[in-house]
Each structure stands twice: as structure tokens, then as C-alpha cells.
Design a protein around this motif. Structure first.
Motif, PDB file in Angstrom:
ATOM      1  N   ILE A 151      61.152  72.766  96.736  1.00 56.79           N
ATOM      2  CA  ILE A 151      61.623  72.366  95.406  1.00 56.79           C
ATOM      3  C   ILE A 151      60.398  72.189  94.521  1.00 56.79           C
ATOM      4  O   ILE A 151      59.575  71.291  94.737  1.00 56.79           O
ATOM      5  N   LEU A 152      60.261  73.043  93.533  1.00 59.35           N
ATOM      6  CA  LEU A 152      59.119  73.025  92.617  1.00 59.35           C
ATOM      7  C   LEU A 152      59.598  72.527  91.264  1.00 59.35           C
ATOM      8  O   LEU A 152      60.561  73.062  90.710  1.00 59.35           O
ATOM      9  N   TYR A 153      58.935  71.527  90.725  1.00 57.34           N
ATOM     10  CA  TYR A 153      59.290  71.040  89.397  1.00 57.34           C
ATOM     11  C   TYR A 153      58.038  70.536  88.688  1.00 57.34           C
ATOM     12  O   TYR A 153      56.970  70.378  89.283  1.00 57.34           O
ATOM     13  N   THR A 154      58.169  70.274  87.387  1.00 56.28           N
ATOM     14  CA  THR A 154      57.047  69.825  86.584  1.00 56.28           C
ATOM     15  C   THR A 154      57.547  68.755  85.619  1.00 56.28           C
ATOM     16  O   THR A 154      58.626  68.190  85.800  1.00 56.28           O
ATOM     17  N   SER A 155      56.762  68.444  84.596  1.00 55.69           N
ATOM     18  CA  SER A 155      57.145  67.452  83.591  1.00 55.69           C
ATOM     19  C   SER A 155      56.376  67.782  82.321  1.00 55.69           C
ATOM     20  O   SER A 155      55.810  68.867  82.185  1.00 55.69           O
ATOM     21  N   GLN A 156      56.322  66.827  81.384  1.00 54.19           N
ATOM     22  CA  GLN A 156      55.487  67.020  80.195  1.00 54.19           C
ATOM     23  C   GLN A 156      54.006  66.998  80.550  1.00 54.19           C
ATOM     24  O   GLN A 156      53.176  67.446  79.771  1.00 54.19           O
ATOM     25  N   ASP A 157      53.673  66.453  81.707  1.00 52.56           N
ATOM     26  CA  ASP A 157      52.281  66.387  82.134  1.00 52.56           C
ATOM     27  C   ASP A 157      51.836  67.715  82.737  1.00 52.56           C
ATOM     28  O   ASP A 157      52.647  68.583  83.053  1.00 52.56           O
ATOM     29  N   SER A 158      50.539  67.821  82.935  1.00 55.79           N
ATOM     30  CA  SER A 158      49.964  69.015  83.554  1.00 55.79           C
ATOM     31  C   SER A 158      50.045  68.860  85.068  1.00 55.79           C
ATOM     32  O   SER A 158      49.091  68.451  85.725  1.00 55.79           O
ATOM     33  N   VAL A 159      51.224  69.188  85.615  1.00 59.14           N
ATOM     34  CA  VAL A 159      51.473  68.900  87.027  1.00 59.14           C
ATOM     35  C   VAL A 159      52.444  69.911  87.617  1.00 59.14           C
ATOM     36  O   VAL A 159      53.345  70.408  86.940  1.00 59.14           O
ATOM     37  N   LEU A 160      52.231  70.233  88.883  1.00 52.87           N
ATOM     38  CA  LEU A 160      53.172  71.001  89.691  1.00 52.87           C
ATOM     39  C   LEU A 160      53.500  70.139  90.889  1.00 52.87           C
ATOM     40  O   LEU A 160      52.597  69.729  91.629  1.00 52.87           O
ATOM     41  N   GLN A 161      54.784  69.836  91.090  1.00 57.53           N
ATOM     42  CA  GLN A 161      55.193  68.991  92.204  1.00 57.53           C
ATOM     43  C   GLN A 161      56.037  69.802  93.173  1.00 57.53           C
ATOM     44  O   GLN A 161      56.900  70.586  92.773  1.00 57.53           O
ATOM     45  N   LEU A 162      55.766  69.600  94.459  1.00 56.78           N
ATOM     46  CA  LEU A 162      56.474  70.304  95.522  1.00 56.78           C
ATOM     47  C   LEU A 162      57.136  69.275  96.422  1.00 56.78           C
ATOM     48  O   LEU A 162      56.459  68.453  97.050  1.00 56.78           O
TER      49      LEU A 162
END
Length: 402
Positions: A151-162
Motif C-alpha cells: 500500500i503506497l500513499y503520500t500526503s501534502q508532505d514530501s513523503v512516500l509511505q509503504l
């Protein structure tokens, strides 16, 4: 104080505890934000006796937190560069300013980059959009369990979350995937952080587990941490500090996956260390309560921190310095669940100020402090001056205590 007196410093970063919208907040969609003020109003007032006495209510009007009669050093600090996330905030405190904003992906990651990520990690990817982490897991968790796709998602920040279920993708495999993603994300796609987000449970009852790990972009320049190391000062990092700085400028790393663990590590180091810097991140006000707009939880976390600050102040030695600040905001009254572009509070005192206040009778005396409004980098400059007696023109910031 004798020049031979051992020097120590403790910096507590209360994650996401912003203190009012910065002048350019409207450019981020964050005009009018103020995490502390709006949190206090929503909670019916905050009960923070020790932070109040240090001067939290002297920084600005906060419901439940009165101005101090004789506060310690208090004020608001601003970043010199762009950003409103943990990486830019912590870097700013240590004198590292970004020349331009880190890349963000408000529409998700582009197909070409996704293809490179899949090839590097060896996993299919699902979700690929800005999302709250728990919401993403709730929506995509069942599909992840069936397919094994991350599951890959992000936000308004400079981020990639797995995110991955620990029984579907073992933790070390998730870490390896994050490391592979970090290696891909360079050049125009050199975002701030890749974050591993393990979870467990069944559909409808998924929950995060310990094991989060941040893979941060290396700071683009030297920080005050390295300046301290060069003069022989040992740097102890608590919580995600080591990850945020890519290990640079850190001598010893101590776990702090929740506030109790981090505050316990700080208390233990205060008992053990004769000299050096303890730099701690207190994560729960951001990760557990801030993003979820849990006002009661946020307020309770601040009360826990307040109690530990009181205990730390009560045991300060003559050569000690304590700084309490933050890295950005996460205003509960603001639409959405992302960070907000805000000033951060500053509370600081040295051992002499703590002793003078205690000598006032039952710990009721004043600190004899003053107001200081400046750059977040002033924290790093103050650490260098306090711990080494040095200043440097190579990094921004001006000491407020020396």
C-alpha cells in the motif's frame, strides 16, 4: 560557573506543536492556523503547570495556560526555508535550510516513477494517492492481504509511505523495499522521506504495530550536530532523530517509538551522562493524535510531557541547558489531516536559572528569563555556544543563551 563545569544540553521536540501561522502560510493553504491555541480551545483549556511556569502562556494567549510572572526564555521561532514537515523542521533547528521545497505528489506518483519503484522493490503497488495512513490501510488492507501488493500513499508532505501487514510481508522485507525505493528517489524525485508502516490484524480491525522506520534524504549541508561532533561533544538521538538526519552527526541512537519510551530514554540519559547533547523527538502529538484530530489525546500527551519536563527541570545541574520546541504544526481546527505551516514555540533555561527559581522557595521563584523570537536555527547556534563556547559563521542562527 566554572569553565571546567561539565556541560549538557537536552532538546525536546514536541512533534507538530505549532504556535501560529507563518507569514507565508497562505501559500501552503494554512492561513489562520495555530495548533496550540486551537487545541486548547477545543479541549476546554490545557493543564500544563510546568510549561506554564516556563512561559508557554507568555508566548501567546492559550486557554488554560496563564502568562508566567517571571518566565524562562520564551518566544516563537520561524524556519528560514520552505516546508512544513518533520524533516525540514528538525533540519532547521540544527541550521540546515532547504534552498527549495522538496517534491510533493498531490495527485499520486506518476506512472514512469511507479514503474521504476515496482522494478526496484519487486512488489506491485496499490492506492497511490494522498491519504491518511489508517484510512489507506482500512480501504486497501484486504486487497494487500490477497495480492501481496504494498500500500503506497503520500500526503501534502514530501513523503512516500509503504504499508504492509506483518504476516503478509515480513518486517525486514518491508524495510528492504523502502531502502530500494529510497535509492530510486533521487534527482527531481528526491523527496524527503520514505516511511515503512507495518500493521497487523484482520479487515475491519487493522492496527499499526511498532516498527515504523524513516528513510530520510541526507541533509544537503553540515548541521550543528556535526559541528558539535567536531569539538568532541557526543550526540545522543532519541526517537526518529537518527532517521531524519540519515545518521549524520549522531553518535548514539536510543529508541523512542512512543512518548513513554522516548521520555524514559531522556530521563535515563539525564541520570547517566556527564556531558553531551540529548536530542529527542516526541512523536505521539503528531503521529497518534495530531493527524487523527484527537484533541483529548493530544492534550493528554502534552500533560505527560509537562510532567516529565517538570521532573527534568527539578534535577538540572549547573552545566545543563534545556530547550523545548517543535518542528511544525498540525492544527486540529484546520481542514484535512496534514501538517500546517506554523511558527514553533521556544522554551529554554539553563541550570543557573533552574536553581534560582528553586531557591525562591518551594520551587516557586522566578526564572529571570526573557523573550526571544528568531530563527529555528537559533537552537543549534545556542547548543554550540553552550556546549563548546564556540560560534560559527558557516551556519545560520544566533545564540539566545551562552
Amino acid at each position: 560557573m566554572s569553565s571546567s563545569q561539565p556541560r549538557r544540553a537536552f532538546v525536546l521536540v514536541v512533534d507538530a506543536c505549532g504556535a501560529g501561522a507563518l507569514p507565508d502560510a497562505a501559500a501552503y493553504g494554512d492561513e489562520g492556523t495555530n495548533t496550540l491555541v486551537h487545541l486548547a480551545a477545543s479541549a476546554g483549556g490545557l493543564r500544563l503547570a510546568n510549561l506554564e511556569r516556563l512561559g508557554l502562556g507568555s508566548i501567546m494567549p492559550i486557554e488554560g495556560v496563564a502568562p508566567a510572572a517571571d518566565p524562562a526564555v520564551h518566544g516563537r521561532l520561524a524556519p528560514l526555508g520552505p516546508g512544513k514537515d518533520s524533516i525540514s523542521g528538525h533540519w532547521e533547528l540544527m541550521g540546515v535550510t532547504l534552498p527549495r521545497p522538496l517534491p510533493t505528489y498531490p495527485r499520486g506518483f506518476p506512472p514512469e516513477l511507479l514503474q521504476r519503484l515496482r522494478a526496484a522493490m519487486g512488489y506491485e503497488l496499490i492506492c497511490n494517492r494522498p491519504d491518511d495512513g489508517l484510512a489507506a490501510v482500512e480501504q486497501w488492507g484486504a486487497q494487500h492481504l490477497r495480492s501481496g501488493a504494498l500500500i503506497l500513499y503520500t500526503s501534502q508532505d514530501s513523503v512516500l509511505q509503504l504499508a504492509a501487514h506483518v504476516e503478509r510481508v515480513p518486517l525486514q522485507e518491508l524495510y528492504s523495499a523502502c531502502e530500494a525505493a529510497r535509492a530510486v528517489l533521487t534527482g527531481e524525485h528526491a523527496l524527503g522521506r520514505v516511511i515503512a508502516r507495518p500493521f497487523e490484524g484482520e479487515p475491519g480491525a487493522f492496527r499499526r504495530v511498532p516498527g515504523r522506520r524513516d528513510y530520510a534524504l541526507a541533509p544537503p549541508q553540515r548541521s550543528y550536530l556535526e559541528e558539535l561532533q567536531d569539538t568532541g561533544v557526543e550526540v545522543h538521538a532519541v526517537g526518529k532523530i537518527t532517521d531524519l538526519f540519515g545518521g549524520r552527526g549522531i553518535d548514539h541512537s536510543h529508541p523512542g517509538t512512543d512518548n513513554a519510551l522516548a521520555l524514559g530514554a531522556v530521563a535515563a540519559l539525564a541520570q547517566e551522562l556527564e556531558a553531551g547533547l540529548v536530542f529527542a523527538n516526541l512523536i505521539e502529538t503528531d503521529q497518534v493524535f495530531g493527524h487523527r484530530k484527537d484533541v483529548a489525546g493530544f492534550a493528554a500527551a502534552l500533560e505527560e510531557i509537562d510532567a516529565h519536563v517538570g521532573a527534568l527541570v527539578g534535577t538540572m545541574r549547573p552545566g545543563d541547558l534545556l530547550v523545548v520546541s517543535a518542528d511544525h504544526g498540525v492544527d486540529p481546527a484546520h481542514p484535512g489531516t496534514d501538517h500546517t505551516r506554523e511558527y514553533v514555540p521556544l522554551l529554554a533555561l539553563n541550570g543557573a536559572m533552574a536553581a534560582a527559581a528553586a531557591a525562591g522557595g518551594g520551587g516557586s521563584g522566578g526564572y529571570g528569563g526573557f523573550r526571544h523570537d528568531g530563527a529555528m536555527a537559533d537552537v543549534g547556534a545556542t547548543l554550540l555556544a553552550w556546549l563548546t563556547g564556540r560560534r560559527t559563521s558557516a551556519l545560520p542562527g544566533e545564540p539566545f543563551l551562552s
